[in-house]
Design a protein around this motif. Structure first.
Motif, PDB file in Angstrom:
ATOM      1  N   UNK A 166       0.863  -1.172   0.000  1.00 34.29           N
ATOM      2  CA  UNK A 166       0.000   0.000   0.000  1.00 34.29           C
ATOM      3  C   UNK A 166       0.903   1.225   0.000  1.00 34.29           C
ATOM      4  N   UNK A 167       0.311   2.392  -0.251  1.00 31.38           N
ATOM      5  CA  UNK A 167       1.065   3.629  -0.070  1.00 31.38           C
ATOM      6  C   UNK A 167       0.300   4.509   0.912  1.00 31.38           C
ATOM      7  N   UNK A 168       1.026   5.049   1.895  1.00 30.44           N
ATOM      8  CA  UNK A 168       0.347   5.919   2.869  1.00 30.44           C
ATOM      9  C   UNK A 168       0.822   7.362   2.726  1.00 30.44           C
ATOM     10  N   UNK A 169       1.379   7.698   1.552  1.00 29.36           N
ATOM     11  CA  UNK A 169       1.643   9.087   1.196  1.00 29.36           C
ATOM     12  C   UNK A 169       2.694   9.789   2.035  1.00 29.36           C
ATOM     13  N   UNK A 228      -6.111   9.617  -1.504  1.00 25.68           N
ATOM     14  CA  UNK A 228      -5.711  11.006  -1.227  1.00 25.68           C
ATOM     15  C   UNK A 228      -4.263  11.296  -1.630  1.00 25.68           C
ATOM     16  N   UNK A 229      -3.605  10.335  -2.303  1.00 27.90           N
ATOM     17  CA  UNK A 229      -2.180  10.525  -2.627  1.00 27.90           C
ATOM     18  C   UNK A 229      -1.970  11.737  -3.529  1.00 27.90           C
ATOM     19  N   UNK A 230      -0.885  12.484  -3.280  1.00 26.89           N
ATOM     20  CA  UNK A 230      -0.531  13.589  -4.178  1.00 26.89           C
ATOM     21  C   UNK A 230       0.128  12.999  -5.431  1.00 26.89           C
ATOM     22  N   UNK A 231       0.360  13.807  -6.439  1.00 29.64           N
ATOM     23  CA  UNK A 231       0.884  13.281  -7.705  1.00 29.64           C
ATOM     24  C   UNK A 231       2.226  12.577  -7.527  1.00 29.64           C
ATOM     25  N   UNK A 232       3.123  13.191  -6.730  1.00 27.08           N
ATOM     26  CA  UNK A 232       4.459  12.594  -6.543  1.00 27.08           C
ATOM     27  C   UNK A 232       4.361  11.212  -5.884  1.00 27.08           C
ATOM     28  N   UNK A 233       3.521  11.137  -4.861  1.00 21.24           N
ATOM     29  CA  UNK A 233       3.389   9.855  -4.147  1.00 21.24           C
ATOM     30  C   UNK A 233       2.733   8.800  -5.051  1.00 21.24           C
ATOM     31  N   UNK A 259       0.282   0.165   9.012  1.00 22.09           N
ATOM     32  CA  UNK A 259       1.418  -0.100   9.889  1.00 22.09           C
ATOM     33  C   UNK A 259       1.223   0.619  11.227  1.00 22.09           C
ATOM     34  N   UNK A 260       1.763   0.034  12.268  1.00 26.85           N
ATOM     35  CA  UNK A 260       1.490   0.574  13.605  1.00 26.85           C
ATOM     36  C   UNK A 260       2.501   1.599  14.104  1.00 26.85           C
ATOM     37  N   UNK A 261       3.426   2.023  13.242  1.00 27.45           N
ATOM     38  CA  UNK A 261       4.488   2.933  13.689  1.00 27.45           C
ATOM     39  C   UNK A 261       4.402   4.213  12.867  1.00 27.45           C
ATOM     40  N   UNK A 262       4.668   5.338  13.524  1.00 32.40           N
ATOM     41  CA  UNK A 262       4.398   6.640  12.894  1.00 32.40           C
ATOM     42  C   UNK A 262       5.354   7.050  11.792  1.00 32.40           C
ATOM     43  N   UNK A 263       6.548   6.454  11.744  1.00 33.17           N
ATOM     44  CA  UNK A 263       7.551   7.020  10.829  1.00 33.17           C
ATOM     45  C   UNK A 263       7.323   6.706   9.355  1.00 33.17           C
ATOM     46  N   UNK A 264       6.370   5.840   9.037  1.00 31.96           N
ATOM     47  CA  UNK A 264       6.233   5.427   7.633  1.00 31.96           C
ATOM     48  C   UNK A 264       5.704   6.523   6.723  1.00 31.96           C
ATOM     49  N   UNK A 265       6.211   6.525   5.495  1.00 28.34           N
ATOM     50  CA  UNK A 265       5.712   7.394   4.417  1.00 28.34           C
ATOM     51  C   UNK A 265       5.644   6.525   3.154  1.00 28.34           C
ATOM     52  N   UNK A 266       4.816   6.883   2.244  1.00 30.13           N
ATOM     53  CA  UNK A 266       4.724   6.205   0.932  1.00 30.13           C
ATOM     54  C   UNK A 266       4.556   4.676   1.056  1.00 30.13           C
ATOM     55  N   UNK A 267       5.464   3.916   0.432  1.00 27.99           N
ATOM     56  CA  UNK A 267       5.261   2.461   0.348  1.00 27.99           C
ATOM     57  C   UNK A 267       5.298   1.775   1.718  1.00 27.99           C
TER      58      UNK A 267
END
Ligand code: HAM
Length: 438
Positions: A166-169, A228-233, A259-267
């Motif tokens: 998944x991607x979380x932007x 809600x992903x932006x174009x770059x993501x 994912x249960x941890x806050x640091x994730x972005x994108x993939x």
């Protein structure tokens, strides 16, 4: 008294007869990661508490409910690591590794500590194999990291594992998403648990992985980030999928992975076993290094739970590289023979042979029985006669065959040649099996 002979809840011992299974998994994972350029890093089992608060995130279950935190004798707040990424990132920054050639790739095998409800596949002390890669922003890095996780599980012999992605932007697109989520949860506020009510303002995405069943049911119908992903993501995620497709790596799009941890972005991704257990999880964390050091540098990685891997491997009957065990047991009769056996054992051990001899003072019969229990491949009995002539009988405990050997340097050569013969026979069997497969 009971507490002295009972391990704390949620912990497990690995007994000598089982440790080869762990070693097999750890060796396999570290060695495959090494082929991808990851080299092992070792970090402390405890860190300053605020490292995890800042990286894993104040509103996560891990930080709010599960950390083993205590004050040390100097009055500092210390926490046993609940996961490996924060410590690895801290160490990479502290030692300036990001000032050298990029990307920096590190791997680790660590124990982790989370005060969770202990159940099958969920422990309070557990172990992870993980990798972290710093300084690679391109989607190729996501695909490479995912392919490493898949290859490790494949090499261990696991089947039926599915890859969910998944991607979380990024913070830009997530701001809009947070608004949508807040709107959704505000309307259902009355049913949320106490912790999630607090999360509603500060970090509504964390409500999505709350372990309470009621919050879980509400979260199931919440808006999903992918819309809600932006174009770059979006472009990044499309490219990651294209790389996976090109390499023939199958995946399922799972818009509910947060994912249960806050640091994730994108993939973000998870590897799920046939029985539903999540064996590994990971993803990108492009804001973590900046959060910790002020220096912007992308990052990504994953970790797999070793207890879970072992459990599923055992369920599936996967094979483990066996312990080679004892090659030779030297049976002695009398004090002089015992001393001679110790001298022979010392010399053979220096040559790398696995040898044991009596250190208990047992009778001949009891020593033979013990050698059998150990699974010794060969035995030699040394008594007065052998001491006098320097000649003894080497017995193959598998076939019962006996041959004469000299109790000098030639014994090492004899054992070495036998071990080589066995290895060659193993290779020949392998070739035979391959040619039979066509
Ligand atoms: P995580 O999903 O919290 O991610 O944990 C990774 C894996 O550790 C899980 O998939 C699971 O196999 C195992 N695991 C987690 N908690 C337990 C537990 N209580 N008992 C047994 N096994 C458990 C992380 O820890 C991230 N640091 C992964 C990562 C690395 N992301 C980027 N780099």
């Amino acid at each position: 008294m009971e507490l002295i002979t009972q391990a704390p809840r949620g912990t497990q011992d690995v007994l000598p007869q089982d440790s080869y299974r762990w070693q097999h998994i750890e060796r396999t994972a570290l060695s495959i990661a090494r082929d991808f350029g990851f080299r092992e890093i070792r970090t402390p089992v405890f860190e300053h508490t605020n490292l995890f608060q800042r990286s894993v995130g104040e509103t996560t279950d891990v930080v709010q409910k599960e950390m083993y935190t205590f004050e040390d004798k100097g009055g500092r707040s210390i926490t046993l690591r609940p996961e490996g990424t924060a410590g690895a990132t801290r160490a990479v920054l502290e030692h300036g590794l990001l000032n050298g050639a990029l990307p920096v790739k590190v791997s680790y095998v660590t124990s982790c500590y989370r005060y969770e409800k202990s159940q099958k596949g969920r422990y309070r002390e557990f172990h992870q194999f993980g990798v972290e890669c710093f300084g690679a922003a391109a989607p190729q890095a996501d695909a490479e990291t995912i392919s490493l996780a898949l290859l490790i599980l494949k090499t261990l012999g696991l089947t039926g594992v599915s890859l969910h992605i998944n991607s979380i932007g990024c913070p830009t697109c997530r701001a809009r998403y947070h608004e949508a989520l807040r709107g959704y949860f505000e309307e259902r506020k009355g049913d949320l648990c106490e912790t999630c009510l607090g999360r509603l303002e500060r970090n509504p995405m964390r409500i999505l992985d709350c372990k309470s069943p009621i919050c879980g049911r509400i979260a199931a119908d919440a808006p999903v980030m992918i819309q809600y992903l932006c174009d770059d993501c979006r472009d990044h995620f499309t490219a990651v999928k294209a790389h996976l497709d090109a390499a023939g790596l199958e995946y399922q799009l799972d818009e509910h992975i947060v994912r249960g941890l806050d640091y994730y972005t994108r993939t973000v991704f998870e590897l799920v076993a046939e029985n539903g257990l999540v064996l590994a999880g990971g993803g990108r964390y492009d804001g973590l290094v900046e959060e910790m050091s002020g220096m912007a540098q992308p990052g990504l990685g994953f970790a797999m739970g070793l207890e879970r891997l072992l459990m599923v491997m055992e369920e599936q009957g996967c094979s483990f590289a066996e312990d080679t065990g004892c090659e030779l047991y030297l049976v002695s009769m009398g004090a002089e023979a015992a001393q001679r056996c110790f001298t022979i054992a010392t010399a053979l051990r220096e040559g790398g042979v696995s040898v044991e001899c009596d250190i208990v003072g047992r009778s001949l019969k009891a020593q033979m029985k013990y050698a059998d229990k150990l699974g010794a491949r060969y035995t030699i009995v040394v008594g007065d006669n052998e001491l006098e002539t320097g000649v003894a009988q080497l017995k193959d405990m598998k076939t019962g065959a006996v041959e004469e050997v000299r109790l000098d340097d030639s014994l090492y050569t004899t054992l070495y040649n036998k071990s080589l013969d066995r290895q060659l026979a193993g290779v020949a069997d392998l070739f035979q099996a391959v040619s039979e497969q066509g």
